[in-house]
Design a protein around this motif. Sequence first.
Motif, PDB file in Angstrom:
ATOM      1  N   LEU A 377      14.008  -1.689  -8.474  1.00  0.00           N
ATOM      2  CA  LEU A 377      13.008  -1.224  -7.520  1.00  0.00           C
ATOM      3  C   LEU A 377      13.517  -1.419  -6.095  1.00  0.00           C
ATOM      4  O   LEU A 377      13.910  -2.521  -5.719  1.00  0.00           O
ATOM      5  N   LEU A 378      13.510  -0.338  -5.316  1.00  0.00           N
ATOM      6  CA  LEU A 378      13.937  -0.409  -3.921  1.00  0.00           C
ATOM      7  C   LEU A 378      12.754  -0.627  -2.985  1.00  0.00           C
ATOM      8  O   LEU A 378      12.831  -1.404  -2.036  1.00  0.00           O
ATOM      9  N   SER A 379      11.631   0.060  -3.253  1.00  0.00           N
ATOM     10  CA  SER A 379      10.454  -0.092  -2.387  1.00  0.00           C
ATOM     11  C   SER A 379       9.236   0.529  -3.060  1.00  0.00           C
ATOM     12  O   SER A 379       9.361   1.331  -3.990  1.00  0.00           O
ATOM     13  N   GLU A 380       8.047   0.150  -2.578  1.00  0.00           N
ATOM     14  CA  GLU A 380       6.784   0.709  -3.034  1.00  0.00           C
ATOM     15  C   GLU A 380       5.929   1.029  -1.816  1.00  0.00           C
ATOM     16  O   GLU A 380       6.067   0.390  -0.771  1.00  0.00           O
ATOM     17  N   HIS A 381       5.025   2.000  -1.991  1.00  0.00           N
ATOM     18  CA  HIS A 381       4.116   2.335  -0.890  1.00  0.00           C
ATOM     19  C   HIS A 381       2.811   2.876  -1.452  1.00  0.00           C
ATOM     20  O   HIS A 381       2.808   3.606  -2.447  1.00  0.00           O
ATOM     21  N   ASN A 382       1.702   2.481  -0.833  1.00  0.00           N
ATOM     22  CA  ASN A 382       0.386   3.006  -1.183  1.00  0.00           C
ATOM     23  C   ASN A 382      -0.236   3.691   0.023  1.00  0.00           C
ATOM     24  O   ASN A 382      -0.071   3.228   1.152  1.00  0.00           O
ATOM     25  N   THR A 383      -0.942   4.773  -0.219  1.00  0.00           N
ATOM     26  CA  THR A 383      -1.800   5.338   0.821  1.00  0.00           C
ATOM     27  C   THR A 383      -3.246   5.164   0.368  1.00  0.00           C
ATOM     28  O   THR A 383      -3.524   5.061  -0.828  1.00  0.00           O
ATOM     29  N   SER A 384      -4.152   5.144   1.329  1.00  0.00           N
ATOM     30  CA  SER A 384      -5.535   4.820   0.999  1.00  0.00           C
ATOM     31  C   SER A 384      -6.494   5.469   1.986  1.00  0.00           C
ATOM     32  O   SER A 384      -6.242   5.459   3.189  1.00  0.00           O
ATOM     33  N   PRO A 385      -7.608   6.014   1.497  1.00  0.00           N
ATOM     34  CA  PRO A 385      -8.601   6.590   2.411  1.00  0.00           C
ATOM     35  C   PRO A 385      -9.118   5.594   3.445  1.00  0.00           C
ATOM     36  O   PRO A 385      -9.335   5.965   4.600  1.00  0.00           O
ATOM     37  N   TYR A 386      -9.308   4.345   3.049  1.00  0.00           N
ATOM     38  CA  TYR A 386      -9.892   3.407   4.013  1.00  0.00           C
ATOM     39  C   TYR A 386      -8.851   2.800   4.942  1.00  0.00           C
ATOM     40  O   TYR A 386      -9.168   2.358   6.048  1.00  0.00           O
ATOM     41  N   LYS A 387      -7.583   2.805   4.543  1.00  0.00           N
ATOM     42  CA  LYS A 387      -6.543   2.236   5.399  1.00  0.00           C
ATOM     43  C   LYS A 387      -5.986   3.251   6.397  1.00  0.00           C
ATOM     44  O   LYS A 387      -5.765   2.926   7.560  1.00  0.00           O
ATOM     45  N   GLY A 389      -6.823   6.978   6.021  1.00  0.00           N
ATOM     46  CA  GLY A 389      -7.521   8.255   5.994  1.00  0.00           C
ATOM     47  C   GLY A 389      -6.908   9.291   5.074  1.00  0.00           C
ATOM     48  O   GLY A 389      -7.364  10.425   5.021  1.00  0.00           O
ATOM     49  N   PHE A 390      -5.858   8.899   4.339  1.00  0.00           N
ATOM     50  CA  PHE A 390      -5.219   9.812   3.389  1.00  0.00           C
ATOM     51  C   PHE A 390      -5.836   9.604   2.006  1.00  0.00           C
ATOM     52  O   PHE A 390      -6.518   8.620   1.746  1.00  0.00           O
ATOM     53  N   ASP A 391      -5.563  10.529   1.089  1.00  0.00           N
ATOM     54  CA  ASP A 391      -5.933  10.303  -0.298  1.00  0.00           C
ATOM     55  C   ASP A 391      -5.163   9.094  -0.829  1.00  0.00           C
ATOM     56  O   ASP A 391      -4.156   8.673  -0.246  1.00  0.00           O
ATOM     57  N   GLY A 392      -5.621   8.563  -1.961  1.00  0.00           N
ATOM     58  CA  GLY A 392      -4.986   7.369  -2.519  1.00  0.00           C
ATOM     59  C   GLY A 392      -3.808   7.713  -3.417  1.00  0.00           C
ATOM     60  O   GLY A 392      -3.987   8.214  -4.533  1.00  0.00           O
ATOM     61  N   PHE A 393      -2.610   7.464  -2.927  1.00  0.00           N
ATOM     62  CA  PHE A 393      -1.389   7.707  -3.697  1.00  0.00           C
ATOM     63  C   PHE A 393      -0.581   6.426  -3.827  1.00  0.00           C
ATOM     64  O   PHE A 393      -0.633   5.539  -2.965  1.00  0.00           O
ATOM     65  N   TYR A 394       0.191   6.350  -4.905  1.00  0.00           N
ATOM     66  CA  TYR A 394       1.157   5.268  -5.101  1.00  0.00           C
ATOM     67  C   TYR A 394       2.519   5.896  -5.301  1.00  0.00           C
ATOM     68  O   TYR A 394       2.640   6.942  -5.958  1.00  0.00           O
ATOM     69  N   MET A 395       3.543   5.280  -4.738  1.00  0.00           N
ATOM     70  CA  MET A 395       4.902   5.770  -4.942  1.00  0.00           C
ATOM     71  C   MET A 395       5.861   4.584  -5.002  1.00  0.00           C
ATOM     72  O   MET A 395       5.740   3.623  -4.234  1.00  0.00           O
ATOM     73  N   ALA A 396       6.783   4.638  -5.944  1.00  0.00           N
ATOM     74  CA  ALA A 396       7.804   3.597  -6.101  1.00  0.00           C
ATOM     75  C   ALA A 396       9.174   4.260  -6.143  1.00  0.00           C
ATOM     76  O   ALA A 396       9.393   5.199  -6.917  1.00  0.00           O
ATOM     77  N   LEU A 397      10.086   3.786  -5.291  1.00  0.00           N
ATOM     78  CA  LEU A 397      11.458   4.295  -5.235  1.00  0.00           C
ATOM     79  C   LEU A 397      12.332   3.385  -6.079  1.00  0.00           C
ATOM     80  O   LEU A 397      12.449   2.190  -5.817  1.00  0.00           O
ATOM     81  N   ILE A 398      12.962   3.965  -7.109  1.00  0.00           N
ATOM     82  CA  ILE A 398      13.747   3.209  -8.079  1.00  0.00           C
ATOM     83  C   ILE A 398      15.155   3.779  -8.155  1.00  0.00           C
ATOM     84  O   ILE A 398      15.336   5.009  -8.195  1.00  0.00           O
ATOM     85  N   GLU A 399      16.139   2.921  -8.193  1.00  0.00           N
ATOM     86  CA  GLU A 399      17.554   3.347  -8.290  1.00  0.00           C
ATOM     87  C   GLU A 399      18.120   2.999  -9.639  1.00  0.00           C
ATOM     88  O   GLU A 399      17.854   1.923 -10.198  1.00  0.00           O
ATOM     89  N   ARG A 400      18.910   3.935 -10.192  1.00  0.00           N
ATOM     90  CA  ARG A 400      19.640   3.632 -11.427  1.00  0.00           C
ATOM     91  C   ARG A 400      20.985   3.022 -11.027  1.00  0.00           C
ATOM     92  O   ARG A 400      21.780   3.664 -10.333  1.00  0.00           O
ATOM     93  N   VAL A 401      21.211   1.803 -11.458  1.00  0.00           N
ATOM     94  CA  VAL A 401      22.416   1.075 -11.027  1.00  0.00           C
ATOM     95  C   VAL A 401      23.463   0.946 -12.131  1.00  0.00           C
ATOM     96  O   VAL A 401      24.556   0.408 -11.894  1.00  0.00           O
ATOM     97  N   GLY A 402      23.173   1.418 -13.313  1.00  0.00           N
ATOM     98  CA  GLY A 402      24.147   1.316 -14.378  1.00  0.00           C
ATOM     99  C   GLY A 402      23.772   2.168 -15.584  1.00  0.00           C
ATOM    100  O   GLY A 402      22.725   2.804 -15.615  1.00  0.00           O
TER     101      GLY A 402
END
Length: 402
Positions: A377-387, A389-402
């Motif tokens: 896992l390289l990073s994660e991010h959430n968006t949120s209507p209350y934080k 004003g965007f819709d609620g999305f989750y995203m995780a950036l993952i690298e294949r290392v081997g």
Amino acid sequence: MKIHKPLLYATVDVVSDIFAENQMADRAIQKALKSDARYGSRDRAFIASNSYNIVRWWRLLHFINGTDMYDFDKAVIWRLLGIQLTMNGEELPELKQFNGITREIVVAKFNEGQTIRKIRESIPDWVDEIGQKELGEDWDKQINALNEEASVGIRVNTLKTNIEELQIILKKDGIETTRIKGVETGLFLKERKNVFGTKAFSSGYFEVQDPGSQLIGSYLEVSPDMRVIDACAGAGGKSLHLATLMNNKGTLISLDTEEWKLKELKKRAKRNGIHNIDTRPIVNNKVIKRLRDSADRLLLDVPCSGTGVLRRNPDAKWKLDQAFLDRIRITQKEILENYSKMIKIGGKLVYATCSILPSENQEQVSTFLSKNENYKLLSEHNTSPYKDGFDGFYMALIERVG
């Protein structure tokens, strides 16, 4: 505004179609708006806004009315409409369907309902329970924000124009927009208008897309020389964005199990002036196996509960159930496990959902990484209507290392 009877009948019919006939809210509303060419903009706005508000506040309205929220009878829907209009400060027309509805009764029952979260926020018991369990004290803020009307976001197609030029073009059509902090090609409409009838839209200058969704494409870190796969492309909103980020170069393979959605993507790509997308239906496992170890970047925008987009799809909270959520978690796990093999060593993938539930997001990623040590896992991010004003999305950036 004087409320004309045909608008009331149309609204009741829409809500009946959504609940009694199990139609999707947006489609039921669009069908009603197209049913009478005499409807003006205010008529259309009345039907759409009141239909959505009855769906959004379905349980609260039933509580005020003293009826069961599984009662879809049209006579009851008429009462709910009357209560909704009264809550909005409207004077009710003298119709027998509204007999006995008074402002005093509505206000008293409304205030009583504010003491119970599942009534106040108008959600099923099981949704309230799982939200509290997974999000704790954050749940109150999340569900409150998810009951607000969503702003309309658009994404500029940088292959055809830029954000400044598009703002000027739309302004000439009477459509005012504002820039969105942190989203380079995103704009919010200052007020809700039909942008699909503009020449700018038909010319492919923009797509309607929430800024939270736009961030997912940027999160994948694509470039023009890459081979990119969008494995759950649907009708292609994120594929189109990825194509612009790739400057219409490289190879972008858009996959989906529903071929009709890919056909819609092709139409949208043509309008957008995009020609680096190769659509492929997933008819069996061989499609995925043939792409093994081939992608520099992979987007897994997996099927989910849609709890992050309830502002736009309020009917979903009445049509979801625990069994569906259990099934979709299994699907998410299988997609992440099997589709991740399409990434090359050194390549990256983004696992994304439009859910705010950790069991569909962080927990899925954590389980996958615990079983696959060749990914990190390289990073994660959430968006949120209350934080933000965007819709609620989750995203995780993952690298294949081997």
